[in-house]
Design a protein around this motif. Structure first.
Motif, PDB file in Angstrom:
ATOM      1  N   ASP A   4       4.654  11.286 -76.838  1.00  0.00           N
ATOM      2  CA  ASP A   4       4.846  12.551 -77.536  1.00  0.00           C
ATOM      3  C   ASP A   4       3.676  12.853 -78.465  1.00  0.00           C
ATOM      4  O   ASP A   4       3.304  14.008 -78.655  1.00  0.00           O
TER       5      ASP A   4
ATOM      6  N   ALA B 256       1.246  16.089 -78.176  1.00  0.00           N
ATOM      7  CA  ALA B 256       0.987  16.943 -79.335  1.00  0.00           C
ATOM      8  C   ALA B 256      -0.509  17.106 -79.567  1.00  0.00           C
ATOM      9  O   ALA B 256      -0.990  18.191 -79.922  1.00  0.00           O
TER      10      ALA B 256
ATOM     11  N   SER C 220      -1.821  19.651 -77.095  1.00  0.00           N
ATOM     12  CA  SER C 220      -1.062  20.900 -76.933  1.00  0.00           C
ATOM     13  C   SER C 220      -1.874  22.131 -77.313  1.00  0.00           C
ATOM     14  O   SER C 220      -1.723  23.192 -76.708  1.00  0.00           O
TER      15      SER C 220
ATOM     16  N   LEU D 234       2.237  19.479 -70.586  1.00  0.00           N
ATOM     17  CA  LEU D 234       2.452  18.527 -71.680  1.00  0.00           C
ATOM     18  C   LEU D 234       3.347  17.368 -71.244  1.00  0.00           C
ATOM     19  O   LEU D 234       3.184  16.234 -71.727  1.00  0.00           O
TER      20      LEU D 234
ATOM     21  N   TYR E  88       3.585  13.133 -71.942  1.00  0.00           N
ATOM     22  CA  TYR E  88       4.763  12.385 -72.372  1.00  0.00           C
ATOM     23  C   TYR E  88       4.964  11.155 -71.497  1.00  0.00           C
ATOM     24  O   TYR E  88       5.487  10.142 -71.935  1.00  0.00           O
TER      25      TYR E  88
END
Length: 283
Positions: A161, A165, A168, A184, A188
């Motif tokens: 995650d 981020a 992103s 995205l 992950y």
């Protein structure tokens, strides 16, 4: 509603890279000129699924994408638990070459994104005679820092995650939400420290600026395609690289970011199709 089956086939190939055995997963669709696709750092070959389902591309090109070792469905090597993953320029080139040879690809076009867009410069430089051309998506011939490198030592890099981020903001604001989140999700899914290991190549072991001017684009055409919203490989970086390589073509893509093939596949195909037509026309 009837079931829909996509034309993508997935398989595994066993091969050696730098004298070490690996089990590599790859997907493909279409027939014709081999178009070998390289995924971004920390991600995997699913980034190219939209190209494999596009008949305008697969009617003329055999689109193939493989997961590097440690990525996606490809295994890390035996004994991985006792070593640190760190992607090097020499290993990356050897992996691409070993995969192409294992599938007996005849003068493929190699298209890579981000770190894949960087390594195609070295491939054109060293292996150009064996290639029909290269397409660097978000590619340049040198690193261009976009964050504090000390972050690489953060334990947060163990988490998918956090990696998602971190990248992103590289997705353009115009990209559809469906594909933004699909892009995205690939991050992950990354294994612990795989993204960090890829950054060794991208940040410190992929500066080809001093040699790139010697690439023979008559033998191996070079196309560099970058989204205008990319701040990892900026349009300026791409244009500078194209100016250093005689005959290279720089294309700046409007309303696109760092992951054109997955974040906005409909817009990307309109940019890519003319490039593929040029390459096919010169075959």
């Amino acid at each position: 509603m009837s079931a829909k089956i996509e034309p993508i086939t997935g398989r595994y190939v066993h091969l050696e890279i730098e004298d070490r055995p690996y089990r590599i997963y790859f997907e493909e669709a279409g027939s014709g000129i081999p178009l070998l696709c390289l995924h971004t750092a920390g991600a995997h070959s699913s980034q190219y699924r939209h190209l494999m389902c596009d008949g305008a591309i697969t009617d003329r090109f055999r689109v193939i994408a493989f997961d590097l070792p440690w990525h996606g469905k490809s295994n890390p090597p035996e004994g991985w638990q006792d070593e640190e993953y760190k992607l090097t320029s020499s290993f990356y080139v050897a992996a691409v070459e070993a995969f192409a040879e294992a599938l007996a690809l005849d003068r493929p076009v190699v298209m890579g994104c981000s770190m894949g867009g960087r390594v195609v410069v070295r491939l054109a430089l060293e292996k150009g005679a064996k290639l029909r051309g290269v397409i660097g998506l978000e590619g340049s011939d040198h690193p261009s820092p976009w964050y504090d490198n000390s972050w690489l030592e953060s334990p947060e890099f163990l988490r998918g995650d956090f990696c998602a981020a971190l990248v992103s903001g590289l997705v353009a604001p115009q990209s559809p939400d469906e594909f933004r989140w699909e892009t995205l999700w690939h991050y992950y899914q990354g294994g612990p420290e795989v993204f960090k290991g890829d950054m060794h190549f991208y940040r410190t072991d992929s500066d080809y600026a001093r040699e790139s001017a010697t690439i023979d684009t008559g033998a191996c055409p070079v196309f560099l395609m970058t989204g205008e919203y990319d701040y990892s490989c900026t349009p300026e970086n791409t244009i500078e690289t194209a100016k250093r390589i005689p005959g290279a073509k720089a294309i700046i893509m409007k309303e696109m970011g760092h992951f054109p093939m997955s974040e906005n596949p409909a817009a990307f195909r309109e940019e890519l199709l003319p490039v593929l037509a040029r390459i096919a026309g010169g075959a």
